[in-house]
Enzyme design. Sequence first.
Site, short mmCIF file in Angstrom:
data_model
loop_
_atom_site.label_atom_id
_atom_site.label_comp_id
_atom_site.label_asym_id
_atom_site.label_seq_id
_atom_site.Cartn_x
_atom_site.Cartn_y
_atom_site.Cartn_z
N GLU A 118 -0.97 31.55 27.42
CA GLU A 118 -2.10 30.72 27.02
C GLU A 118 -3.05 30.44 28.19
OE1 GLU A 118 -4.70 28.53 24.72
OE2 GLU A 118 -3.06 29.88 24.15
N ARG A 155 -13.59 51.71 46.11
CA ARG A 155 -14.48 52.86 46.24
C ARG A 155 -15.61 52.58 47.23
NH1 ARG A 155 -19.04 53.10 43.17
NH2 ARG A 155 -18.74 55.31 42.70
#
Length: 245
Positions: A118, A155
């Site tokens: 939750e 990257r």
Amino acid sequence: MMKIDVLTLFPEMFHGVFNESILKKAQEKDAVSINVINFRSFSKNKHQTVDDYPYGGGAGMVLTPQPIYDAVDTLTQKSPATRRRIILVCPQGEQYNQEKAQQLSKEEHLIFICGHYEGYDERIRYLATDEISIGDFVLTGGELAAMVIIDSVVRLLPGVLGKAESYQQDSFSTGLLEHPHYTRPREFRGMKVPDVLLSGNHQKITEWREKESLRRTLLRRPDLLEKFPLSERQQKWLEELKNNN
């Protein structure tokens, strides 16, 4: 070398992503070290539970603070002076973008906390330097979002893509969407490569790409133009594009 630690209850989810393509090559090049940790192992409960029912009632289970705090303490005590960010992956966090990816790529150590169930006990938020959301939707857990963020950051690390140009012209890196790309064949099913790209005139090619970047941004993400500092030349092109459209 950047160090990335991921705290999760489902470490197996990361194996395929972190051992393929650019993320695998980045680790082989020693640009980054990625460690995935099951924070259940830090639970002091004899059953190694990491969640409990929410105070005040309600559906679902809430992650308890102790295992995550102890896991972060263990990771940070080894190198307290390191420049690091502790990232809580959460739909309530700030919207992720390329600018944030560039910021994170300058850090030495990133720790990702992936929630599940939750939600988090609110006190876990005090650990975080950043709360990040990848969009206005809810996932089952933070694992997929963490993978997205890590890929976008790694990257950008020096040497990972070979040439800086590989990402400097990416969509959002310049503030605009990237221009179209073409490769062989010159004609495919009646669709031809623009003549300018075959001309060999690099000045004209650069100008075409800049105009097409503006055109694509105008058509697909005009909101980006509101905060982009257009040059006088770009402003003129933009007015021409609007008139033609």
